[in-house]
Design a protein around this motif. Structure first.
Motif, short mmCIF file in Angstrom:
data_model
loop_
_atom_site.label_atom_id
_atom_site.label_comp_id
_atom_site.label_asym_id
_atom_site.label_seq_id
_atom_site.Cartn_x
_atom_site.Cartn_y
_atom_site.Cartn_z
N PRO A 144 66.50 24.21 29.40
CA PRO A 144 67.17 23.68 28.21
C PRO A 144 66.27 23.75 26.98
O PRO A 144 66.77 23.82 25.86
CB PRO A 144 67.44 22.22 28.56
CG PRO A 144 67.25 22.09 30.02
CD PRO A 144 66.34 23.20 30.44
N ARG A 145 64.96 23.72 27.20
CA ARG A 145 64.05 23.72 26.05
C ARG A 145 63.76 25.14 25.56
O ARG A 145 63.64 25.35 24.35
CB ARG A 145 62.74 23.02 26.43
CG ARG A 145 62.93 21.49 26.42
CD ARG A 145 62.48 20.85 27.69
NE ARG A 145 62.73 19.41 27.69
CZ ARG A 145 63.40 18.78 28.66
NH1 ARG A 145 63.90 19.45 29.68
NH2 ARG A 145 63.59 17.47 28.59
N ILE A 146 63.67 26.09 26.48
CA ILE A 146 63.37 27.44 25.98
C ILE A 146 64.64 28.17 25.52
O ILE A 146 64.58 29.01 24.65
CB ILE A 146 62.57 28.29 27.00
CG1 ILE A 146 63.35 28.51 28.30
CG2 ILE A 146 61.23 27.67 27.30
CD1 ILE A 146 62.58 29.32 29.32
N PHE A 147 65.76 27.83 26.13
CA PHE A 147 67.01 28.48 25.69
C PHE A 147 67.77 27.63 24.70
O PHE A 147 68.79 28.04 24.17
CB PHE A 147 67.89 28.80 26.91
CG PHE A 147 67.25 29.74 27.89
CD1 PHE A 147 66.83 31.01 27.50
CD2 PHE A 147 67.03 29.36 29.21
CE1 PHE A 147 66.22 31.87 28.40
CE2 PHE A 147 66.42 30.21 30.12
CZ PHE A 147 66.02 31.47 29.71
N LYS A 148 67.32 26.40 24.55
CA LYS A 148 67.98 25.44 23.66
C LYS A 148 69.45 25.25 24.02
O LYS A 148 70.33 25.19 23.17
CB LYS A 148 67.83 25.88 22.19
CG LYS A 148 66.37 26.10 21.83
CD LYS A 148 66.11 26.11 20.36
CE LYS A 148 64.64 26.12 19.99
NZ LYS A 148 63.67 26.59 21.00
#
Ligand code: HEM
Ligand code: HEM
Ligand SMILES: [Ca+2]
Ligand SMILES: [Ca+2]
Ligand SMILES: [Cu+2]
Lengths: 490, 221, 296
Positions: A381-385
């Motif tokens: 979720p953090r790298i692909f937002k």
């Protein structure tokens, strides 16, 4: 405490390594499942001519999962965790960015070449060091690049004190560098071919016989330590507190467990050579040091379990937390199982049997596999937002894989102990009770069960891959990075 | 003190490395000092045997077979005398293995024979019902790499001082001589075999992998 | 929590029961290694399950407390809690145990695995010698079968019939091809007092007749050509009390010689078993082979 002005982290290399973690995970585990079924149904060994036999495929599995899947996971998390706990961004240094990219591409090429050469039967035969000398050289190059990126990033840090995870990543870098260099000392034979049209890929070990074995298992055991253990501890020290929003239970325990582990691990390699031709004192050392090793190993696991004190609710509701708690549990299981197998009298039975692959896989599937997947789930979720695509799928995957691991190790425990005892059994006339083949056919049901367990795990891994893929492509877009618990759509 | 180190990554790394490297020095150096001496009667492998050993490595037989007989009665009854360090003096790499999916092979040359291996490698389950060992028919058609085996032996001789060409030891000689000798050895093995295409190949100066492998297996005593 | 405890217990019991069920035979022997291994397996699962349950209990019922250290990394804080005392004590304990083991319990200059092996073998041999001082014929046959299944069956097959001609069929003496082959090539590897058998003692139709007769179990009229053989193998073909091989059956001399010297013949090579079997075992093999022969 520093101000929390948002830094823009650069995740491009993290994404590349995430991709290879999944790719090599699928390949390596698929081959593992094939191997498992080949032992249950040997006709499967002859479907692809010389390239499909159990023996050609086995090194592809071990290299694929250890140096494809696990190392990719380690590098992916390093570039993620490293930036964040050191509080620096790769965006800030063109040089380090280039190093990281080069690190990735050379690594990727090496693993592809590894698959090709192993398929062709180009191997040195030393376990976990099978690759021939040209590939070894390539490995040295990107290992150094990793070191440059690591110390470069540390040099640019804004956080004065380095965090536990970074200690563990550093230990992997240093230890593997040393072990790898010594164990892969080999002489390419083409330089002494004396006119014979010899192969350029072939080399022989610098050490002979017993000495070679000694160096090999000094390496082999610690490859386990510094590929399957320390970097995974690095992961759990970051991802468990981060995902749960809890503080680490005890700094003192972190310190003691770390330095204890660093000191003790290296002494234990002798447990792979019990009752062999290495000197007795060295065997005894390997055996006793393995028992001492239980505590520094358990220290980290306990530290993590206690970090979750009072967080029963999270454990029930978050599949991500479940993965990590289960990983600690399997870590504890394998780090007491190993020492007990290292006791000479137990090793007399356990060595050479399926109990060892049983031990290997409660460690690798339960600890390494679960922790790497948990890390990727947290990072996604953090790298692909974007929000994680499906929580339900995660739950299903968790239970399917847990059942898979239990099937794997229970069947191999029974198989190994049975076989070990059968090899030693005498009949009333003082002659061996079983011919070798009796001890093979008896294993058929357990080999089958293990295959099924492995298949469950593989299916779970495919669910994981699908989940990450859908997260990256069609998860709900997040406008703000989640602080702790990863958002997931039911 | 620890906290101090944690703020100085360079010293941290140095301390860490010292901690890690310590055990290696204590463990490995002493035994290297008295590097494994060959037992009396142990000779370097012939070129044909080395070629067979390379086949053994290429097909990772060590994935399923050990070559280390531990000092237990149940092992010496099954496989023969327990292994001695000096017997491995010319083994580069060592091939002890770590898993016995199949039986130990360190002395298989004492109780199995050329014909037996010929039948067994082609179709193990037809010789030993219930065997889970793969079939290796490709070894009957692939050609063994005698040239690399020669380079292997010559590297051992030149770099590590392995006593090839010494009195009473295995003869190596030049590449031409070694090639002729390997073929000679191959003919002896092939004479005991039944497979016609293998026999023909050897008669034509080629050495199929199976011939080299059997020469190697027969040498394990 | 209760569910987990029960689950843990079930796992332990199932594993142990499973192992016992399949390996029970071996377990009943007096090999202490077996007992230790089972104990070790039990300890692994019991210690892990109980320890994890202890911490799971804290996850469930305890609350996190402690003083926070100054630092935090990406939002992760650390408590300065002391090290759990149980952990620290056991750690110290194992270190002391290790020192004891290495320097006091089993000091390495006093232990040798080869010494241990020699003891094992002596003990075993003594037991064996005592138990089978005067074995009965039936015992010998049973013992012979047990040796045969481990040592010989890989070549001769579990039924001793030679796996479709890959080795000697030990239920029948000689085949026609074998006799013809020996007549043509002679024979010299068994070590009989007569020494070597020369090649070409018969030929053509004569050889055919002899071979058919011998392979047929020496039934019916003896062909006249057999006279050439009788000078060594005796008029009845039984080898003149061990001067040359008995062509009619596997007698004790033949089995002993084959085990001693191995044999190379028309089928292939039989390895020598010299030094691999003890006397009683060889005797047992002879009895066993005798018992399975189809005679006449
Ligand atoms: C306290 C920690 C540990 C100790 C003392 C230990 C001990 C052992 C022992 C005694 C063996 C068997 C050697 C033999 O008889 O062949 C072994 C094999 C192995 N262990 Fe562990 N183990 C530990 C932890 C782990 C962990 C956490 C993992 C992986 C996640 C692991 C992976 C392996 C592997 C891959 C092998 C197989 C090596 C081979 O190819 O033969 N071990 N270990
Ligand atoms: C889908 C799941 C998997 C299955 C079905 C599987 C199956 C197997 C099989 C059948 C073997 C050979 C055992 C033997 O020779 O008897 C093996 C070896 C091994 N596997 Fe796996 N595997 C799986 C996943 C993994 C993963 C994820 C890892 C590491 C992260 C791993 C690491 C290893 C290692 C290190 C060995 C060598 C063990 C030794 O030499 O003792 N495996 N695996
Ligand atoms: Ca290598
Ligand atoms: Ca192994
Ligand atoms: Cu180890």
């Amino acid at each position: 405490m520093q101000s929390n002005a948002q830094l823009e982290y650069d995740y491009s290399v993290v994404k590349l390594f995430t991709f290879t973690t999944i790719l090599f995970g699928i390949i390596g585990m698929l081959v593992g499942v094939i191997l498992a079924f080949q032992l249950a149904f040997p006709e499967l060994s002859n479907l692809a001519g010389e390239y499909g036999t159990f023996s050609r495929l086995r090194p592809i599995h071990t290299n694929g999962v250890a140096f494809g899947f696990t190392l990719s996971g380690i590098f992916a998390t390093w570039y993620y965790v490293g930036q964040r706990v050191l509080k620096m961004s790769l965006k800030e240094s063109k040089f380090l960015m280039t190093v990281a990219k080069l690190h990735f591409w050379l690594y990727f090429i090496t693993i592809l070449l590894a698959v090709v050469t192993l398929t062709l039967g180009i191997t040195t035969s030393k376990e976990y060091a099978e690759l021939e000398w040209p590939l070894d050289l390539l490995i040295v190059v990107w290992w150094v690049l990793w070191g440059v990126s690591m110390f470069g990033m540390i040099g640019m840090r804004r956080e004065r004190t380095i965090y536990v995870s970074v200690w563990y990543y550093m230990s992997s870098f240093l230890a593997v560098a040393m072990l790898f260099l010594f164990n892969n000392m080999e002489v390419p034979t083409m330089f002494w071919a004396n006119g014979a049209p010899s192969s350029a890929m072939h080399s022989i070990s610098m050490y002979a016989g017993t000495n070679d074995a000694l160096v090999q298992w000094w390496y082999g055991h610690n490859a386990v330590a510094f590929v399957f253990t320390t970097p995974i501890i690095a992961m759990i020290y970051y991802f468990l507190p981060k995902e749960s929003g809890q503080n680490v239970f005890s700094y003192k325990l972190s310190v003691l467990a770390f330095w204890g582990l660093m000191f003790v691990y290296l002494w234990a390699g002798g447990h792979h050579l019990l009752y062999s031709t290495v000197p007795d004192w060295m065997q005894t050392m390997g055996s006793t040091m393995s028992v001492v090793l239980i505590l520094p190993s358990w220290g980290s696991a306990i530290n993590m379990l206690l970090t979750m004190k009072g967080e029963w609710g999270q454990l029930q509701t978050s599949p991500l937390i479940k993965f990590m708690i289960m990983a600690s549990t399997f870590y504890m299981l394998s780090t007491i199982e190993g020492p007990i197998q290292a006791i000479k009298s137990v090793n007399a039975i356990a060595h050479f049997t399926d109990w060892i692959p049983g031990h290997v896989h409660d460690g690798t599937l339960g600890w390494v596999g679960f922790m790497v997947m948990a890390a990727l789930f947290h990072m996604a979720p953090r790298i692909f937002k974007r929000e994680l695509y499906s929580k339900k799928l995660m739950e299903t995957q968790f239970w399917l894989q847990t059942v898979g691991i239990v099937l794997y190790f229970t069947s191999m425990w029974i198989a190994g102990i049975t076989q070990g005892m059968m090899w030693r059994a005498y009949d009333e006339y003082g002659s061996l009770l079983y011919s070798f083949i009796d001890t093979v056919t008896v294993l058929h049901p357990y080999y089958t069960l293990r295959g099924i367990g492995g298949l469950f795990y593989l299916i779970g891994f495919l669910m994981f891959a699908y989940n990450i893929f859908r997260t990256a492509t069609s998860g709900r877009v997040l406008d703000k990075e989640p602080a702790n618990a990863s958002p997931m759509a039911s | 003190m620890f906290h101090w180190l944690e703020q100085r990554p360079f010293f941290f790394a140095v301390m860490l490395f010292a901690t890690i490297a310590f055990a290696g020095i204590i463990e490995i150096i002493p035994d290297f000092a008295k590097a494994s001496q060959p037992t009396v009667g142990t000779k370097p492998h012939t070129v044909l045997e080395l070629a067979g050993r390379q086949v053994y490595i290429k097909d990772s037989c060590n994935a399923c077979h050990s070559q280390l007989i531990r000092p237990f009665k149940s092992e010496t009854d099954r496989y023969g005398m327990y292994s001695l360090s000096g017997e491995y003096a010319y083994d580069r790499p060592f091939l002890w293995g770590s898993k016995r999916t199949g039986p130990d092979l360190h002395r298989v040359g004492n109780y199995r024979t050329t014909e037996w291996h010929e039948n067994h490698m082609l179709a193990p389950a037809e010789v030993v019902p219930g065997s889970i060992m793969p079939k290796y028919p490709h070894m009957f058609t692939n050609t063994a790499d005698i040239a690399t085996a020669y380079a292997n032996a010559n590297t051992q001789k030149s770099v590590f001082g392995v006593p090839y060409d010494k009195d009473g030891m295995t003869k190596l000689g030049s590449w031409e001589e070694a090639k002729a000798q390997a073929l000679e050895d191959a003919k002896k093995v092939a004479a005991d075999m039944k497979n016609q295409s293998v026999k023909d190949a050897v008669a034509n100066g080629q050495v199929p992998e199976i011939v080299a492998l059997i020469a190697y297996l027969n040498s394990l005593k | 929590m209760k569910k987990m405890v029960i689950g843990g217990i079930i796992l332990i019991v199932a594993l142990m029961a499973g192992t016992y069920f399949v390996a029970g035979d071996a377990f009943q022997s007096d090999d202490y290694i077996n007992s230790l291994t089972m104990l070790g397996a039990l300890a692994i699962i019991a210690i892990t399950v109980s320890t994890v349950l202890k911490y799971v209990n804290q996850i469930k019922n305890d609350t996190a407390t402690g003083e926070l250290a100054d630092e935090s990394w990406d939002g992760i804080g650390e408590y300065t809690n002391p090290v759990p005392s149980g952990w620290a004590l056991i750690f110290m304990g194992t270190i002391i145990w290790m020192m004891w083991y290495f320097f006091v319990g089993y000091p390495t200059n006093q232990f040798s695995q080869i010494g241990q092996y020699n003891e094992e073998v002596l003990e075993n041999n003594a037991k064996f010698a005592k138990a089978w001082e005067n074995p009965s014929d039936e015992t010998l046959v049973a013992m012979g079968e047990s040796v045969f299944l481990v040592q010989c069956a890989p070549c001769h097959g579990v039924d001793a019939e030679g796996i479709d001609g890959k080795a000697q069929d030990l239920t029948h003496r000689l085949s026609k091809e074998q006799v013809l082959y020996t007549i043509k090539n002679g024979s010299n590897n068994l070590g009989y007092p007569m020494g070597a058998m020369p090649a070409g003692m018969a030929s053509g139709e004569g050889a055919e007749k002899i071979a058919t007769w011998i392979a047929g179990g020496m039934q019916g009229e003896q062909p006249a050509e057999f006279a050439a053989c009788a000078s060594c193998h005796g008029p009845d073909g039984k080898g003149m009390n061990g001067m040359a091989p008995n062509l009619a059956e596997y007698d004790d001399t033949l089995v002993t010689k084959v085990l001693e010297n191995g044999k190379k013949g028309s089928i292939g090579t039989m390895p020598s078993f010299k030094g691999r079997l003890n006397e009683t075992q060889e005797k047992a093999l002879r009895h066993f082979l005798n018992s399975i022969q189809v005679k006449g």
